[in-house]
Design a protein around this motif. Structure first.
Motif, PDB file in Angstrom:
ATOM      1  N   LEU A 211      -0.809   7.748   2.841  1.00  0.00           N
ATOM      2  CA  LEU A 211      -2.051   7.292   2.216  1.00  0.00           C
ATOM      3  C   LEU A 211      -2.990   6.544   3.173  1.00  0.00           C
ATOM      4  N   PRO A 212      -2.498   5.704   4.085  1.00  0.00           N
ATOM      5  CA  PRO A 212      -3.449   4.937   4.911  1.00  0.00           C
ATOM      6  C   PRO A 212      -4.209   5.844   5.872  1.00  0.00           C
ATOM      7  N   ARG A 213      -5.416   5.438   6.205  1.00  0.00           N
ATOM      8  CA  ARG A 213      -6.297   6.208   7.084  1.00  0.00           C
ATOM      9  C   ARG A 213      -6.403   5.523   8.443  1.00  0.00           C
ATOM     10  N   PRO A 221      -5.511  10.793   8.801  1.00  0.00           N
ATOM     11  CA  PRO A 221      -4.351   9.952   8.466  1.00  0.00           C
ATOM     12  C   PRO A 221      -3.966   8.997   9.584  1.00  0.00           C
ATOM     13  N   LEU A 222      -3.487   7.818   9.180  1.00  0.00           N
ATOM     14  CA  LEU A 222      -2.900   6.887  10.142  1.00  0.00           C
ATOM     15  C   LEU A 222      -1.604   7.521  10.624  1.00  0.00           C
ATOM     16  N   ILE A 223      -1.434   7.641  11.933  1.00  0.00           N
ATOM     17  CA  ILE A 223      -0.243   8.313  12.448  1.00  0.00           C
ATOM     18  C   ILE A 223       0.853   7.275  12.715  1.00  0.00           C
ATOM     19  N   GLN A 224       0.507   6.272  13.527  1.00  0.00           N
ATOM     20  CA  GLN A 224       1.545   5.320  13.920  1.00  0.00           C
ATOM     21  C   GLN A 224       1.800   4.307  12.821  1.00  0.00           C
ATOM     22  N   ASN A 225       3.056   4.054  12.533  1.00  0.00           N
ATOM     23  CA  ASN A 225       3.472   3.025  11.580  1.00  0.00           C
ATOM     24  C   ASN A 225       3.036   3.265  10.146  1.00  0.00           C
ATOM     25  N   ALA A 226       2.681   4.489   9.822  1.00  0.00           N
ATOM     26  CA  ALA A 226       2.341   4.757   8.422  1.00  0.00           C
ATOM     27  C   ALA A 226       3.641   4.954   7.645  1.00  0.00           C
ATOM     28  N   LEU A 227       3.793   4.198   6.591  1.00  0.00           N
ATOM     29  CA  LEU A 227       4.997   4.314   5.776  1.00  0.00           C
ATOM     30  C   LEU A 227       4.761   5.363   4.692  1.00  0.00           C
ATOM     31  N   PRO A 228       5.558   6.428   4.671  1.00  0.00           N
ATOM     32  CA  PRO A 228       5.345   7.466   3.650  1.00  0.00           C
ATOM     33  C   PRO A 228       5.598   6.922   2.242  1.00  0.00           C
ATOM     34  N   GLY A 261       0.461  -6.925  -6.638  1.00  0.00           N
ATOM     35  CA  GLY A 261       1.146  -7.100  -5.359  1.00  0.00           C
ATOM     36  C   GLY A 261       0.374  -8.032  -4.462  1.00  0.00           C
ATOM     37  N   GLY A 262       1.038  -8.503  -3.426  1.00  0.00           N
ATOM     38  CA  GLY A 262       0.415  -9.443  -2.507  1.00  0.00           C
ATOM     39  C   GLY A 262      -0.700  -8.800  -1.715  1.00  0.00           C
ATOM     40  N   GLY A 263      -1.546  -9.644  -1.127  1.00  0.00           N
ATOM     41  CA  GLY A 263      -2.638  -9.162  -0.292  1.00  0.00           C
ATOM     42  C   GLY A 263      -2.087  -8.382   0.888  1.00  0.00           C
ATOM     43  N   TYR A 264      -2.757  -7.326   1.261  1.00  0.00           N
ATOM     44  CA  TYR A 264      -2.381  -6.504   2.417  1.00  0.00           C
ATOM     45  C   TYR A 264      -1.082  -5.731   2.196  1.00  0.00           C
ATOM     46  N   HIS A 265      -0.742  -5.457   0.965  1.00  0.00           N
ATOM     47  CA  HIS A 265       0.488  -4.702   0.719  1.00  0.00           C
ATOM     48  C   HIS A 265       0.223  -3.258   0.285  1.00  0.00           C
ATOM     49  N   GLY A 266      -1.027  -2.819   0.369  1.00  0.00           N
ATOM     50  CA  GLY A 266      -1.303  -1.396   0.160  1.00  0.00           C
ATOM     51  C   GLY A 266      -1.862  -1.020  -1.207  1.00  0.00           C
ATOM     52  N   LYS A 267      -2.349  -1.996  -1.971  1.00  0.00           N
ATOM     53  CA  LYS A 267      -2.871  -1.695  -3.311  1.00  0.00           C
ATOM     54  C   LYS A 267      -4.152  -0.861  -3.254  1.00  0.00           C
ATOM     55  N   SER A 268      -5.112  -1.344  -2.477  1.00  0.00           N
ATOM     56  CA  SER A 268      -6.394  -0.624  -2.423  1.00  0.00           C
ATOM     57  C   SER A 268      -6.231   0.753  -1.784  1.00  0.00           C
ATOM     58  N   THR A 269      -5.341   0.837  -0.820  1.00  0.00           N
ATOM     59  CA  THR A 269      -5.099   2.130  -0.168  1.00  0.00           C
ATOM     60  C   THR A 269      -4.584   3.150  -1.182  1.00  0.00           C
ATOM     61  N   LEU A 270      -3.684   2.705  -2.050  1.00  0.00           N
ATOM     62  CA  LEU A 270      -3.176   3.597  -3.098  1.00  0.00           C
ATOM     63  C   LEU A 270      -4.301   4.004  -4.048  1.00  0.00           C
ATOM     64  N   GLU A 358     -10.050  -4.859  -7.815  1.00  0.00           N
ATOM     65  CA  GLU A 358     -10.539  -6.234  -7.835  1.00  0.00           C
ATOM     66  C   GLU A 358     -11.404  -6.551  -6.611  1.00  0.00           C
ATOM     67  N   ASP A 359     -11.101  -5.901  -5.472  1.00  0.00           N
ATOM     68  CA  ASP A 359     -11.850  -6.173  -4.236  1.00  0.00           C
ATOM     69  C   ASP A 359     -13.341  -5.919  -4.404  1.00  0.00           C
ATOM     70  N   THR A 360     -13.695  -4.976  -5.258  1.00  0.00           N
ATOM     71  CA  THR A 360     -15.095  -4.586  -5.388  1.00  0.00           C
ATOM     72  C   THR A 360     -15.580  -4.789  -6.825  1.00  0.00           C
ATOM     73  N   ASP A 423       5.237  -4.340   0.607  1.00  0.00           N
ATOM     74  CA  ASP A 423       5.398  -3.679   1.911  1.00  0.00           C
ATOM     75  C   ASP A 423       5.039  -2.194   1.835  1.00  0.00           C
ATOM     76  N   PHE A 424       3.956  -1.896   1.174  1.00  0.00           N
ATOM     77  CA  PHE A 424       3.416  -0.528   1.051  1.00  0.00           C
ATOM     78  C   PHE A 424       4.270   0.382   0.176  1.00  0.00           C
ATOM     79  N   GLN A 425       5.252  -0.187  -0.525  1.00  0.00           N
ATOM     80  CA  GLN A 425       6.074   0.651  -1.396  1.00  0.00           C
ATOM     81  C   GLN A 425       5.935   0.214  -2.849  1.00  0.00           C
TER      82      GLN A 425
HETATM   83  P1  ADP Z   1      -4.302  -4.618  -0.400  1.00  0.00           P
HETATM   84  O1  ADP Z   1      -5.330  -3.930  -1.223  1.00  0.00           O
HETATM   85  O2  ADP Z   1      -2.988  -4.724  -1.094  1.00  0.00           O
HETATM   86  O3  ADP Z   1      -4.754  -5.953   0.092  1.00  0.00           O
HETATM   87  P2  ADP Z   1      -4.729  -2.509   1.516  1.00  0.00           P
HETATM   88  O4  ADP Z   1      -4.501  -1.319   0.701  1.00  0.00           O
HETATM   89  O5  ADP Z   1      -6.129  -2.871   1.840  1.00  0.00           O
HETATM   90  O6  ADP Z   1      -3.978  -3.772   0.906  1.00  0.00           O
HETATM   91  O7  ADP Z   1      -3.886  -2.288   2.846  1.00  0.00           O
HETATM   92  C1  ADP Z   1      -3.847  -3.232   3.894  1.00  0.00           C
HETATM   93  C2  ADP Z   1      -3.657  -2.511   5.225  1.00  0.00           C
HETATM   94  O8  ADP Z   1      -2.415  -1.840   5.263  1.00  0.00           O
HETATM   95  C3  ADP Z   1      -4.709  -1.472   5.515  1.00  0.00           C
HETATM   96  O9  ADP Z   1      -5.112  -1.600   6.860  1.00  0.00           O
HETATM   97  C4  ADP Z   1      -4.005  -0.154   5.286  1.00  0.00           C
HETATM   98  O10 ADP Z   1      -4.516   0.861   6.119  1.00  0.00           O
HETATM   99  C5  ADP Z   1      -2.569  -0.477   5.642  1.00  0.00           C
HETATM  100  N1  ADP Z   1      -1.653   0.351   4.851  1.00  0.00           N
HETATM  101  C6  ADP Z   1      -1.731   0.648   3.544  1.00  0.00           C
HETATM  102  N2  ADP Z   1      -0.711   1.441   3.155  1.00  0.00           N
HETATM  103  C7  ADP Z   1       0.042   1.647   4.250  1.00  0.00           C
HETATM  104  C8  ADP Z   1       1.245   2.395   4.507  1.00  0.00           C
HETATM  105  N3  ADP Z   1       1.839   3.108   3.542  1.00  0.00           N
HETATM  106  N4  ADP Z   1       1.736   2.383   5.762  1.00  0.00           N
HETATM  107  C9  ADP Z   1       1.126   1.680   6.733  1.00  0.00           C
HETATM  108  N5  ADP Z   1       0.003   0.966   6.562  1.00  0.00           N
HETATM  109  C10 ADP Z   1      -0.547   0.944   5.340  1.00  0.00           C
END
Ligand code: ADP
Ligand code: MG
Length: 582
Positions: A211-213, A221-228, A261-270, A358-360, A423-425
């Motif tokens: 999901l992350p870009r 797609p984000l290649i390095q460290n992207a968690l499927p 979920g906590g901030g930076y845990h992948g909510k908006s990305t989903l 919520e961010d927007t 943690d993105f899951q």
């Molecule tokens: P939140 O909305 O929970 O604060 P975001 O969705 O904005 O978090 O994600 C925070 C960061 O984590 C972004 O830079 C995003 O690209 C990255 N990220 C999101 N999902 C994944 C993932 N599955 N693997 C790696 N990085 C991710």
């Protein structure tokens, strides 16, 4: 005319003034295809010339020219056809870009097809039937200053172009495995999207999806460290795809879903991936099998926008100075009124799922807690927060909501499903959230009443358009955030589900088309949208333009409505209520 004649003609034009290029407009026969030069630019710095090639298709048979037709099974369904056309557009772009290294600078020597994105869209750049393949592209006819470079032009059109046609549009030259994979992936994704409703789902996110870009401005797609992505067991569903077999992933049921979920845990990305799940994606994107209800609309606050006669009364009522909110208009909306209008307009156009982050969002639109209710009486607060309408919206209109909300637990009471991102899951935490809601009361008084309220239909008038008579207003598109339409620049920064300038160009053409066909002061906006989409379906985006254009892509009625609703020259009247006895 034979292409040799074109070659000779171009040599003769060498050193003449640029305008003399106009003579080459016409149709030329090449080995295996026909070239139409439809429009010749008048100046090397003007927008480039428009050309088409047409290649006869004979099913599977070989032709004398060595250009092999595409097997019909690659375009036997609408999904497949759209995918094949998209693939060939990308192939043409790639081959043309490689050829470009060899000549000219600036526009001079350019051969280009409309740019694409990570999304697979129905495009007018390449068309195919069982009789013919057509590709539309632009060419920058070569010049030094304003003097024709005849030899270069001859080589460009009579040598480079046939090479590009051969490498991009000749089935024999393509990677048939990759092409088949593209077509089958798109067909499977369409199939999945269409299966959601019968499973009671509004979205599906496949296990293994990325999901992350790469960045906020790079949609790859984000290649390095992207968690499927990996579905929680309790929400996992499986499908048997027609081409690629079984697939499992997280199903989001209809109703009200919270993503916490906590901030930076992948909510908006989903949520973003879900918002773009209305479209298909190219293989390798990571979101090929993230599919969403086709009428899901991303909603956000958008202060400063104009609003024309929208009934926002379900959310906002008794404004200061007694202003009505049943036909609310403003040149400068606040955060909360803009978010209310965005929701009401989406519902008017037919949205079945709302996606809210919520961010927007405007805080005072989303929540009003017990303490604030105690301090500011309801009679002094025009806003009924979303939390008090979200359930009624589903009950009365079957409109689901997927909401990212990490900052307030006030939504636990109204949620059907709660997904926590850690943690993105994802994990499902519905039971815990409900237990907490039982244990800790919000001490809120519900303010929404038992019903959502009316979704009004408006009749649009765009005054600016009518003043200009039969000359269609010029539309200009630089990026997906703005459409310049006649004298007006429409700000689309907040319309997140327009992904390509090609779509925006088509929407611009659709506005003119609406003016020419359906703007009679009788039709409601919803009816107009239905008519336009039906016209597009029964023919193609070509109905929108006076001549064949290669730079249009399909859009949803929701985005057409979103653009129209943001025109500052828009006026509306509310639809007269049907006579009760009629
Ligand atoms: P939140 O909305 O929970 O604060 P975001 O969705 O904005 O978090 O994600 C925070 C960061 O984590 C972004 O830079 C995003 O690209 C990255 N990220 C999101 N999902 C994944 C993932 N599955 N693997 C790696 N990085 C991710
Ligand atoms: Mg976020």
């Amino acid at each position: 005319m034979d292409f040799q004649r074109l070659y000779q003609q171009l040599l003769q034009l060498d050193q003449r003034s640029y305008k003399a290029y106009k003579q080459i407009a016409g149709v030329y026969q090449f080995a295996g295809f026909q070239l139409s030069i439809d429009y010749v630019q008048g100046d090397p710095f003007a927008s480039p010339s428009r050309l088409r090639v047409q290649i006869p298709q004979t099913g599977s048979q070989e032709t004398d020219s060595g250009i092999q037709s595409f097997p019909e099974e690659l375009y036997r369904s609408h999904s497949r056809e759209v995918a094949l056309r998209d693939y060939l557009t990308r192939q043409f772009a790639q081959v043309a870009a490689e050829a470009r290294g060899r000549r000219g600078s600036g526009n001079s020597g350019l051969i280009a097809i409309a740019p694409t994105s990570q999304q697979v869209l129905e495009r007018t750049s390449v068309l195919i039937t069982s009789k013919q393949l057509e590709a539309r592209f632009v060419v920058g006819l070569p010049a030094r200053g304003r003097t024709i470079l005849g030899k270069q032009a001859a080589e460009l059109l009579c040598e480079d172009l046939p090479l590009i046609v051969d490498r991009a549009l000749n089935y024999a030259q393509l990677n048939s495995t990759a092409l088949r994979h593209h077509v089958e992936t798109v067909e499977d994704a369409d199939w999945l999207r269409q299966k959601l409703a019968e499973r009671g789902l509004v979205a599906f996110v496949a296990n293994g999806a990325i999901l992350p870009r790469q960045s906020g401005v790079d949609d790859r797609p984000l290649i390095q460290n992207a968690l499927p992505f990996e579905s929680p067991a309790s929400l996992q569903v499986s499908f048997q795809r027609p081409n690629q077999g079984e697939i499992s992933g997280m199903g989001i049921p209809s109703g009200i879903t919270l993503i916490v979920g906590g901030g930076y845990h992948g909510k908006s990305t989903l949520l973003k991936a879900i918002a773009l799940g209305i479209y298909n994606h190219i293989p390798g994107d990571g979101r090929e099998f993230v599919v969403t209800d086709p009428a899901a609309v991303k909603i956000r606050a958008e202060d400063g926008r104009s609003i024309a006669g929208v009934n926002i009364s379900p959310f906002i009522d008794h404004l200061p100075q007694g202003r009505s909110t049943e036909q609310f208009s403003t040149e400068n909306a606040s955060g909360s009124t803009s978010q209310a209008a965005n929701i009401m307009e989406a519902l008017e156009a037919g949205a079945t799922v709302l996606l809210v982050d919520e961010d927007t969002s405007a805080t005072n639109f989303m929540i009003r807690d017990g303490r604030m209710q105690a301090l500011i009486a309801k009679s002094k607060e025009p806003i009924t927060p979303f939390v008090d309408k979200i359930r009624q919206l589903y009950q009365d209109y079957s409109v689901s909501t997927i909401l990212v909300m990490g900052g307030s637990g006030d939504y636990f009471d109204v949620a059907d499903t709660v997904i926590a991102m850690t943690d993105f899951q994802p994990q499902e935490v519905t039971a815990q959230a409900k237990a907490i809601a039982q244990q800790y009361s919000t001490d809120r008084t519900p303010e929404g009443g038992s019903q959502f309220g009316a979704i009004a239909q408006r009749i649009p008038h765009f005054s600016l358009l009518q003043e200009r008579g039969d000359r269609p207003p010029r539309t200009k598109v630089r990026d997906v955030d703005e459409l310049v339409f006649g004298a007006e620049a429409i700000d689309l920064t907040a319309v997140e589900q327009i992904v390509e300038v090609n779509q925006l160009r088509a929407i611009g053409a659709a506005l003119t088309y609406i003016q020419q066909h359906y703007l009679d002061g009788q039709y409601s906006l919803k009816t107009i949208l239905e008519y336009v989409m039906a016209d597009l379906q029964s023919s193609s985006p070509d109905v929108l333009t006076a001549f064949p254009q290669g730079d249009l892509a399909m859009f949803r009625p929701d985005e057409l409505a979103a653009v129209l609703n943001r025109m500052r020259s828009l006026n509306t009247t509310s639809q007269p209520k049907a006579h009760p006895l009629a």
